[in-house]
Design an enzyme around this catalytic site. Structure first.
Site, PDB file in Angstrom:
ATOM      1  N   ASP A  16      -5.567   7.836 -40.537  1.00 28.77           N
ATOM      2  CA  ASP A  16      -6.688   7.295 -41.310  1.00 28.77           C
ATOM      3  C   ASP A  16      -6.557   7.865 -42.717  1.00 28.77           C
ATOM      4  O   ASP A  16      -6.630   9.092 -42.896  1.00 28.77           O
ATOM      5  CB  ASP A  16      -7.988   7.752 -40.637  1.00 28.77           C
ATOM      6  CG  ASP A  16      -9.231   7.339 -41.404  1.00 28.77           C
ATOM      7  OD1 ASP A  16      -9.111   6.892 -42.573  1.00 28.77           O
ATOM      8  OD2 ASP A  16     -10.322   7.470 -40.835  1.00 28.77           O
ATOM      9  N   ASN A  30     -10.652  -4.868 -54.073  1.00 33.99           N
ATOM     10  CA  ASN A  30     -10.684  -6.254 -54.568  1.00 33.99           C
ATOM     11  C   ASN A  30     -10.900  -6.222 -56.078  1.00 33.99           C
ATOM     12  O   ASN A  30     -11.247  -5.181 -56.643  1.00 33.99           O
ATOM     13  CB  ASN A  30     -11.756  -7.076 -53.844  1.00 33.99           C
ATOM     14  CG  ASN A  30     -13.116  -6.425 -53.931  1.00 33.99           C
ATOM     15  OD1 ASN A  30     -13.622  -6.177 -55.024  1.00 33.99           O
ATOM     16  ND2 ASN A  30     -13.703  -6.116 -52.792  1.00 33.99           N
ATOM     17  N   GLY A  38     -12.252  -3.262 -44.258  1.00 27.96           N
ATOM     18  CA  GLY A  38     -10.935  -2.636 -44.155  1.00 27.96           C
ATOM     19  C   GLY A  38     -10.893  -1.243 -44.750  1.00 27.96           C
ATOM     20  O   GLY A  38     -11.853  -0.472 -44.682  1.00 27.96           O
ATOM     21  N   ASP A  40     -10.873  -0.319 -47.824  1.00 31.75           N
ATOM     22  CA  ASP A  40     -11.813  -0.188 -48.950  1.00 31.75           C
ATOM     23  C   ASP A  40     -13.172   0.326 -48.443  1.00 31.75           C
ATOM     24  O   ASP A  40     -13.721   1.322 -48.952  1.00 31.75           O
ATOM     25  CB  ASP A  40     -11.961  -1.578 -49.596  1.00 31.75           C
ATOM     26  CG  ASP A  40     -12.573  -1.527 -50.984  1.00 31.75           C
ATOM     27  OD1 ASP A  40     -12.961  -0.439 -51.420  1.00 31.75           O
ATOM     28  OD2 ASP A  40     -12.654  -2.597 -51.623  1.00 31.75           O
ATOM     29  N   SER A 123      -2.542  -5.278 -48.972  1.00 32.01           N
ATOM     30  CA  SER A 123      -2.540  -6.754 -48.800  1.00 32.01           C
ATOM     31  C   SER A 123      -2.236  -7.250 -47.395  1.00 32.01           C
ATOM     32  O   SER A 123      -2.254  -8.462 -47.162  1.00 32.01           O
ATOM     33  CB  SER A 123      -1.559  -7.446 -49.777  1.00 32.01           C
ATOM     34  OG  SER A 123      -2.149  -7.592 -51.052  1.00 32.01           O
ATOM     35  N   THR A 124      -1.934  -6.360 -46.453  1.00 30.41           N
ATOM     36  CA  THR A 124      -1.508  -6.865 -45.130  1.00 30.41           C
ATOM     37  C   THR A 124      -2.654  -6.972 -44.119  1.00 30.41           C
ATOM     38  O   THR A 124      -2.425  -7.281 -42.950  1.00 30.41           O
ATOM     39  CB  THR A 124      -0.393  -5.985 -44.527  1.00 30.41           C
ATOM     40  OG1 THR A 124      -0.912  -4.673 -44.286  1.00 30.41           O
ATOM     41  CG2 THR A 124       0.794  -5.907 -45.459  1.00 30.41           C
ATOM     42  N   GLY A 125      -3.886  -6.720 -44.581  1.00 32.88           N
ATOM     43  CA  GLY A 125      -5.048  -6.909 -43.716  1.00 32.88           C
ATOM     44  C   GLY A 125      -5.709  -8.233 -44.058  1.00 32.88           C
ATOM     45  O   GLY A 125      -5.132  -9.306 -43.866  1.00 32.88           O
ATOM     46  N   TYR A 127      -6.023  -9.729 -46.757  1.00 30.33           N
ATOM     47  CA  TYR A 127      -5.306 -10.554 -47.742  1.00 30.33           C
ATOM     48  C   TYR A 127      -4.083 -11.273 -47.154  1.00 30.33           C
ATOM     49  O   TYR A 127      -3.428 -12.053 -47.843  1.00 30.33           O
ATOM     50  CB  TYR A 127      -4.926  -9.723 -48.964  1.00 30.33           C
ATOM     51  CG  TYR A 127      -6.081  -9.504 -49.943  1.00 30.33           C
ATOM     52  CD1 TYR A 127      -7.360  -9.949 -49.653  1.00 30.33           C
ATOM     53  CD2 TYR A 127      -5.870  -8.871 -51.163  1.00 30.33           C
ATOM     54  CE1 TYR A 127      -8.417  -9.754 -50.535  1.00 30.33           C
ATOM     55  CE2 TYR A 127      -6.928  -8.679 -52.066  1.00 30.33           C
ATOM     56  CZ  TYR A 127      -8.196  -9.122 -51.744  1.00 30.33           C
ATOM     57  OH  TYR A 127      -9.232  -8.944 -52.626  1.00 30.33           O
TER      58      TYR A 127
HETATM   59  P1  ADP Z   1      -6.161  -6.031 -47.998  1.00 28.78           P
HETATM   60  O1  ADP Z   1      -7.421  -6.757 -48.403  1.00 28.78           O
HETATM   61  O2  ADP Z   1      -5.384  -5.508 -49.201  1.00 28.78           O
HETATM   62  O3  ADP Z   1      -5.332  -6.822 -47.048  1.00 28.78           O
HETATM   63  P2  ADP Z   1      -7.285  -4.385 -45.826  1.00 28.78           P
HETATM   64  O4  ADP Z   1      -8.137  -3.168 -45.976  1.00 28.78           O
HETATM   65  O5  ADP Z   1      -7.885  -5.581 -45.187  1.00 28.78           O
HETATM   66  O6  ADP Z   1      -6.689  -4.683 -47.299  1.00 28.78           O
HETATM   67  O7  ADP Z   1      -5.997  -3.999 -44.999  1.00 28.78           O
HETATM   68  C1  ADP Z   1      -4.915  -3.252 -45.514  1.00 28.78           C
HETATM   69  C2  ADP Z   1      -4.366  -2.354 -44.431  1.00 28.78           C
HETATM   70  O8  ADP Z   1      -5.182  -1.176 -44.339  1.00 28.78           O
HETATM   71  C3  ADP Z   1      -4.362  -2.976 -43.040  1.00 28.78           C
HETATM   72  O9  ADP Z   1      -3.079  -2.746 -42.456  1.00 28.78           O
HETATM   73  C4  ADP Z   1      -5.430  -2.182 -42.301  1.00 28.78           C
HETATM   74  O10 ADP Z   1      -5.121  -2.030 -40.922  1.00 28.78           O
HETATM   75  C5  ADP Z   1      -5.344  -0.844 -42.981  1.00 28.78           C
HETATM   76  N1  ADP Z   1      -6.498   0.070 -42.854  1.00 28.78           N
HETATM   77  C6  ADP Z   1      -7.790  -0.201 -42.583  1.00 28.78           C
HETATM   78  N2  ADP Z   1      -8.516   0.939 -42.551  1.00 28.78           N
HETATM   79  C7  ADP Z   1      -7.640   1.957 -42.817  1.00 28.78           C
HETATM   80  C8  ADP Z   1      -7.747   3.376 -42.917  1.00 28.78           C
HETATM   81  N3  ADP Z   1      -8.926   4.008 -42.742  1.00 28.78           N
HETATM   82  N4  ADP Z   1      -6.622   4.108 -43.193  1.00 28.78           N
HETATM   83  C9  ADP Z   1      -5.438   3.494 -43.373  1.00 28.78           C
HETATM   84  N5  ADP Z   1      -5.272   2.164 -43.300  1.00 28.78           N
HETATM   85  C10 ADP Z   1      -6.349   1.404 -43.011  1.00 28.78           C
END
Ligand code: ADP
Length: 182
Positions: A16, A30, A38, A40, A123-125, A127
């Site tokens: 995390d 964003n 996510g 953020d 960007s892999t979540g 986005y």
């Molecule tokens: P984006 O909008 O850039 O795609 P997201 O937050 O939706 O960003 O996802 C980006 C990546 O961050 C994803 O692989 C998601 O699983 C990961 N993620 C979400 N929460 C955490 C965290 N607490 N620590 C590390 N990675 C995370």
């Protein structure tokens, strides 16, 4: 798993990112810096409201760029907020924007005397960037930066799931082999 490029150690771990003790962690924000889901959302929840105050003052950040705030209540002293591209079909400059997000985050790090930095998979979540391709762009970009710049000793990718971790590991192993053959 890790690789040494110049004086920089690039490593891949599962975890995390809000718990990282690097000088800075990177937020996949964003363009309004308005917070969201996510990673953020997790960073703002863990870091407290001071971070959003600073984001409001900055006002926004276009895709591919990066801005710096304090780390609020986090262990990391700084947060580098960068904005990755929303993936459409790969023909809308997504590759370059994603590379710029990593590169500009590292530039902000150098400017602020940050020696260790942790990245999520930008960007892999939400986005929607296909993670295999995104992992190649991420690792190639930071390896290229480390070749050209001294000053950052640790670059850590913190992946949230075993699946993502496995993909980044495979990509790093492939890139190391390619570099050895050159
Ligand atoms: P984006 O909008 O850039 O795609 P997201 O937050 O939706 O960003 O996802 C980006 C990546 O961050 C994803 O692989 C998601 O699983 C990961 N993620 C979400 N929460 C955490 C965290 N607490 N620590 C590390 N990675 C995370």
């Amino acid at each position: 798993m890790s690789a040494k490029v110049g004086k920089t150690i690039i490593s891949i771990v599962r975890g995390d990112i809000t718990e990282e003790d690097t000088d800075a962690i990177v937020n996949a924000a964003n363009s309004k810096l308005a917070g969201g889901g996510g990673v953020d959302g997790a960073i703002h929840r863990a870091g407290g409201p001071a971070i959003m105050e600073e984001c409001r003052k900055i006002g926004g950040c276009p895709a591919g760029e990066a801005v710096v705030t304090s780390g609020g209540n986090l262990k990391a002293r700084h947060i580098i907020h960068t904005v990755g591209p929303i993936y459409r079909d790969g023909r809308h400059g997504e590759r370059e924007l994603l590379a710029n997000a990593y590169r500009n985050s590292l530039k902000r790090a150098l400017e602020n005397g940050i020696k260790s930095i942790a990245f999520p998979s930008i960007s892999t979540g939400a986005y929607g960037y296909p993670i295999r391709e995104a992992s190649r762009i991420a690792l190639q970009t930071v390896m290229g930066f480390a070749e050209e710049h001294e000053g950052i000793t640790t670059i850590r990718f913190v992946l949230f799931s075993d699946r993502d971790l496995g993909i980044y590991r495979e990509t790093l192993a492939n890139l190391r082999n390619i570099n050895r053959k050159c």
